[in-house]
Design a protein around this motif. Structure first.
Motif, mmCIF file in Angstrom:
data_model
loop_
_atom_site.group_PDB
_atom_site.id
_atom_site.type_symbol
_atom_site.label_atom_id
_atom_site.label_comp_id
_atom_site.label_asym_id
_atom_site.label_seq_id
_atom_site.Cartn_x
_atom_site.Cartn_y
_atom_site.Cartn_z
ATOM 1 N N ARG A 40 21.338 -10.716 1.204
ATOM 2 C CA ARG A 40 20.792 -9.947 1.116
ATOM 3 C C ARG A 40 19.647 -10.224 2.624
ATOM 4 N NH1 ARG A 40 16.103 -8.259 -2.857
ATOM 5 N NH2 ARG A 40 14.861 -6.453 -1.840
ATOM 6 N N ARG A 57 10.454 -15.000 0.522
ATOM 7 C CA ARG A 57 11.214 -15.330 -0.429
ATOM 8 C C ARG A 57 10.754 -17.173 -0.666
ATOM 9 N NH1 ARG A 57 12.262 -11.325 -1.243
ATOM 10 N NH2 ARG A 57 12.052 -11.938 -3.422
ATOM 11 N N TYR A 82 14.714 -2.750 -14.978
ATOM 12 C CA TYR A 82 14.200 -1.913 -13.488
ATOM 13 C C TYR A 82 14.129 -3.059 -12.249
ATOM 14 C CZ TYR A 82 12.954 1.490 -17.345
ATOM 15 O OH TYR A 82 12.974 1.754 -18.588
ATOM 16 N N GLY A 83 14.915 -3.620 -13.079
ATOM 17 C CA GLY A 83 14.443 -4.271 -11.612
ATOM 18 C C GLY A 83 13.191 -6.117 -10.996
ATOM 19 N N LYS A 84 12.599 -5.792 -12.035
ATOM 20 C CA LYS A 84 11.133 -6.182 -11.945
ATOM 21 C C LYS A 84 11.644 -8.284 -12.108
ATOM 22 C CE LYS A 84 6.610 -7.580 -13.540
ATOM 23 N NZ LYS A 84 5.473 -7.439 -14.171
ATOM 24 N N PRO A 85 11.643 -8.818 -11.091
ATOM 25 C CA PRO A 85 11.736 -10.716 -11.361
ATOM 26 C C PRO A 85 11.107 -11.080 -11.974
ATOM 27 C CG PRO A 85 11.014 -10.292 -9.087
ATOM 28 C CD PRO A 85 11.003 -9.017 -9.684
ATOM 29 N N ASN A 101 4.202 -11.825 -9.287
ATOM 30 C CA ASN A 101 4.296 -9.854 -8.838
ATOM 31 C C ASN A 101 4.394 -10.458 -7.636
ATOM 32 O OD1 ASN A 101 3.858 -7.080 -8.813
ATOM 33 N ND2 ASN A 101 5.440 -7.426 -8.939
ATOM 34 N N LEU A 102 5.623 -10.016 -7.127
ATOM 35 C CA LEU A 102 5.284 -9.847 -4.868
ATOM 36 C C LEU A 102 5.011 -8.327 -4.683
ATOM 37 C CD1 LEU A 102 8.534 -11.375 -4.583
ATOM 38 C CD2 LEU A 102 6.343 -11.941 -3.661
ATOM 39 N N SER A 103 4.116 -8.329 -3.159
ATOM 40 C CA SER A 103 4.617 -6.847 -2.892
ATOM 41 C C SER A 103 4.445 -7.626 -1.057
ATOM 42 C CB SER A 103 3.088 -6.575 -3.332
ATOM 43 O OG SER A 103 3.109 -4.988 -3.018
ATOM 44 N N HIS A 104 5.132 -6.709 -0.518
ATOM 45 C CA HIS A 104 4.661 -6.777 0.921
ATOM 46 C C HIS A 104 4.642 -5.326 1.428
ATOM 47 C CE1 HIS A 104 9.597 -6.325 -0.096
ATOM 48 N NE2 HIS A 104 9.209 -7.596 -0.673
ATOM 49 N N ASP A 122 0.641 -5.276 -5.179
ATOM 50 C CA ASP A 122 0.298 -4.291 -4.635
ATOM 51 C C ASP A 122 -0.265 -4.049 -2.941
ATOM 52 O OD1 ASP A 122 2.336 -1.890 -3.922
ATOM 53 O OD2 ASP A 122 0.241 -0.590 -3.384
ATOM 54 N N TRP A 164 -3.367 5.219 -4.181
ATOM 55 C CA TRP A 164 -2.254 4.130 -4.421
ATOM 56 C C TRP A 164 -2.140 2.941 -4.994
ATOM 57 C CZ3 TRP A 164 2.291 7.104 -1.808
ATOM 58 C CH2 TRP A 164 3.715 5.901 -1.498
ATOM 59 N N GLU A 168 0.247 1.817 -8.233
ATOM 60 C CA GLU A 168 1.353 0.836 -7.811
ATOM 61 C C GLU A 168 1.492 -0.516 -8.455
ATOM 62 O OE1 GLU A 168 4.357 0.489 -6.547
ATOM 63 O OE2 GLU A 168 4.012 2.479 -6.159
ATOM 64 N N ILE A 171 1.877 0.522 -12.513
ATOM 65 C CA ILE A 171 3.777 0.105 -12.947
ATOM 66 C C ILE A 171 3.608 -1.023 -12.921
ATOM 67 C CG2 ILE A 171 3.487 3.130 -12.820
ATOM 68 C CD1 ILE A 171 5.079 2.730 -10.267
ATOM 69 N N LYS A 172 3.528 -2.014 -11.962
ATOM 70 C CA LYS A 172 4.440 -2.944 -11.420
ATOM 71 C C LYS A 172 4.064 -3.987 -12.871
ATOM 72 C CE LYS A 172 5.776 -3.947 -7.117
ATOM 73 N NZ LYS A 172 4.913 -5.364 -5.847
ATOM 74 N N GLY A 175 6.224 -3.135 -15.568
ATOM 75 C CA GLY A 175 7.553 -3.525 -15.135
ATOM 76 C C GLY A 175 8.624 -2.901 -15.366
HETATM 77 C C1 LIG Z 1 9.908 -0.904 -6.492
HETATM 78 C C2 LIG Z 1 8.596 -0.944 -7.041
HETATM 79 C C3 LIG Z 1 8.780 -1.566 -7.963
HETATM 80 C C4 LIG Z 1 8.061 -1.276 -5.481
HETATM 81 O O1 LIG Z 1 8.066 -0.836 -4.749
HETATM 82 P P1 LIG Z 1 7.116 -0.856 -3.180
HETATM 83 O O2 LIG Z 1 5.425 -0.562 -3.431
HETATM 84 O O3 LIG Z 1 8.049 -0.127 -2.415
HETATM 85 O O4 LIG Z 1 7.218 -2.253 -2.731
HETATM 86 P P2 LIG Z 1 6.351 -3.669 -2.908
HETATM 87 O O5 LIG Z 1 6.218 -4.162 -1.866
HETATM 88 O O6 LIG Z 1 5.308 -3.573 -3.147
HETATM 89 O O7 LIG Z 1 7.234 -4.487 -4.290
HETATM 90 C C5 LIG Z 1 8.128 -4.965 -4.860
HETATM 91 C C6 LIG Z 1 8.883 -6.180 -5.029
HETATM 92 O O8 LIG Z 1 8.168 -5.996 -6.501
HETATM 93 C C7 LIG Z 1 8.734 -6.430 -7.077
HETATM 94 N N1 LIG Z 1 9.602 -5.475 -8.093
HETATM 95 C C8 LIG Z 1 11.094 -4.856 -8.518
HETATM 96 N N2 LIG Z 1 11.680 -4.062 -9.246
HETATM 97 C C9 LIG Z 1 10.030 -4.306 -9.632
HETATM 98 C C10 LIG Z 1 9.629 -3.667 -11.076
HETATM 99 N N3 LIG Z 1 10.700 -2.761 -11.661
HETATM 100 N N4 LIG Z 1 8.229 -4.038 -11.409
HETATM 101 C C11 LIG Z 1 7.317 -5.058 -10.719
HETATM 102 N N5 LIG Z 1 7.749 -5.564 -9.877
HETATM 103 C C12 LIG Z 1 8.942 -5.191 -8.603
HETATM 104 C C13 LIG Z 1 9.821 -7.445 -6.565
HETATM 105 O O9 LIG Z 1 9.468 -8.404 -6.130
HETATM 106 C C14 LIG Z 1 10.234 -6.930 -4.796
HETATM 107 O O10 LIG Z 1 10.194 -7.635 -4.121
HETATM 108 P P3 LIG Z 1 11.412 -8.031 -3.699
HETATM 109 O O11 LIG Z 1 12.942 -7.545 -3.813
HETATM 110 O O12 LIG Z 1 11.432 -9.274 -2.105
HETATM 111 O O13 LIG Z 1 11.736 -9.264 -4.837
HETATM 112 C C15 LIG Z 1 8.430 0.551 -7.459
HETATM 113 O O14 LIG Z 1 7.204 0.784 -7.393
HETATM 114 C C16 LIG Z 1 8.539 1.519 -6.427
HETATM 115 O O15 LIG Z 1 9.247 1.882 -6.001
HETATM 116 N N6 LIG Z 1 7.575 2.502 -5.706
HETATM 117 C C17 LIG Z 1 7.990 3.208 -4.275
HETATM 118 C C18 LIG Z 1 6.893 3.535 -3.880
HETATM 119 C C19 LIG Z 1 6.232 4.921 -4.314
HETATM 120 O O16 LIG Z 1 6.809 6.311 -4.076
HETATM 121 N N7 LIG Z 1 5.105 4.837 -4.899
HETATM 122 C C20 LIG Z 1 4.493 6.135 -5.317
HETATM 123 C C21 LIG Z 1 2.644 6.358 -5.021
HETATM 124 S S1 LIG Z 1 1.059 5.811 -5.538
#
Ligand SMILES: CC(C)(COP(=O)(O)OP(=O)(O)OC[C@H]1O[C@@H](n2cnc3c(N)ncnc32)[C@H](O)[C@@H]1OP(=O)(O)O)[C@@H](O)C(=O)NCCC(=O)NCCS
Length: 266
Positions: A40, A57, A82-85, A101-104, A122, A164, A168, A171-172, A175
C-alpha cells in the motif's frame, strides 16, 4: 516499561508529519511494515501521502507496543466489514482488550487508545474553502444546519469543523463508516458544558451511552473524540506528541480543550 492505561482513560497520540524529515528515521519506519502495508505504501502517487502513510503505521505500531510486550513489527490487525482495524484477537487476550482508532489529515496524525470501549477519533485541517453551507446541507442534520445558520458569519467555519469531526468520531467509534446516515444524529454544544448527541428514532442508539470531546491540537486543526461509555463514567483524556522511535512529550490536554472558546480560523 509498559504504559498503564486506566479503564476510564483515553490516551491520545499526535504525530506532526511535517516535522519528521530525518530520512534514516523514515527508513526505519518502513522496516516496521508488513507485506500488505509495504504494498500500500509503494502505491501512493505523491511523496507527501507516502510519508503520511508511513508515519501513521509507525505511530500505531510503536504506540501499541508501549502497552504490551509485543514488538512494533509484530502487531497484526483484523478488519470489520466496514474496514475498521482492530488488534488481532490472538494478540489482545491479556487483560482488558486495547481498542484504537486513527485519523490523519494535512499536517497531523492522531491515534486514540482506550480499553474495552469503542473509541473514535477524527482530525481535520481547517482549510477555509472546505467549510461551506452547501456541504453542511448535504451531510448534516437539520438541527445542525439551523445551528450553523444562527451563529455570526466569522464563527461558522470553526463550528462547521466541530460538527464534522464529532460526526466522524461517532461513526468511527461505531465502526460502520458512511453506512450510518449522517443526518440522523446531531450534536448540541452548549457553552462550557458537555457535548451531547441526539438521535432520530431510526438510529436505535442512546445519547446516554456516549461521551464526546472537541479538541484543538494546533491552530490549524480541529479534532474530536467519541467513546461508547455513559457520561456518569467520567473518562479522562491525556495527550502526547510523538516522533515514533524517537521522542514522546506530554501535551497539556486542558490547553487543547480550552481553546474551544476561540472561534476564529487561523
Ligand atoms: C473511512 C471513514 C471511516 C473515515 O474516513 P476519513 O475521515 O476520510 O479518514 P480518517 O483519516 O479520519 O480515518 C482513516 C482511518 O480510520 C480507520 N478506519 C477505516 N475504516 C474505518 C471504519 N469503518 N470505522 C472506523 N475507523 C475506520 C483506519 O485506521 C483509517 O486509517 P488507515 O487507513 O491509515 O489505517 C469514513 O468515515 C469515511 O469515509 N468518511 C468520509 C468523510 C465524509 O464524507 N464525512 C462526512 C462529513 S460529516
Amino acid at each position: 516499561m509498559a504504559l498503564f492505561l486506566e479503564k476510564d482513560g483515553i490516551h491520545l497520540w499526535f504525530a506532526y508529519p511535517d516535522e519528521i524529515n530525518d530520512q534514516a528515521l523514515l527508513l526505519s519506519y518502513a522496516d516496521l511494515l508488513n507485506d500488505e502495508e509495504q504494498n500500500r505504501w509503494q502505491r501512493f502517487h505523491f511523496a507527501r501521502h507516502r510519508q503520511q502513510y508511513l508515519i501513521t503505521r509507525a505511530l500505531l505500531r510503536t504506540t501499541l507496543s508501549c502497552y504490551r510486550d509485543i514488538e512494533p513489527k509484530a502487531w497484526r490487525f483484523d478488519f470489520n466489514a466496514y474496514g475498521k482495524p482492530e488488534i488481532a484477537q490472538s494478540q489482545n487476550q491479556t487483560g482488558l482488550p486495547i481498542r484504537f482508532n486513527l485519523s490523519h489529515t494535512d499536517g497531523l496524525i492522531m491515534c486514540g487508545i482506550a480499553l474495552t470501549h469503542d473509541v473514535g477519533v477524527d482530525v481535520e485541517h481547517k482549510a477555509k474553502d472546505r467549510a461551506s453551507l452547501n456541504i453542511a446541507e448535504h451531510y448534516f442534520a437539520k438541527a445542525e444546519i439551523a445551528g450553523l445558520k444562527q451563529i455570526p458569519e466569522h464563527q461558522k467555519p470553526q463550528r462547521f469543523f466541530e460538527y464534522w469531526t464529532l460526526k466522524e468520531a461517532y461513526i468511527k467509534a461505531r465502526g460502520m463508516g458512511l453506512s450510518l446516515p449522517l443526518d440522523q444524529f446531531s450534536f448540541i454544544m452548549p457553552e462550557q458544558q458537555r457535548v451531547q448527541i441526539a438521535f432520530e428514532p431510526g438510529m436505535q442508539d442512546n445519547p446516554d451511552h456516549w461521551q464526546f470531546w472537541r479538541l484543538y491540537p494546533s491552530p490549524q486543526h480541529i479534532a474530536a473524540v467519541a467513546v461508547n461509555a455513559p457520561p456518569h463514567n467520567g473518562f479522562r483524556l491525556s495527550a502526547c506528541k510523538v516522533v515514533p522511535l524517537q521522542s514522546r512529550v506530554p501535551l497539556p490536554i486542558s490547553a487543547m480543550l480550552a481553546s474551544s472558546n476561540n472561534h476564529s480560523l487561523a
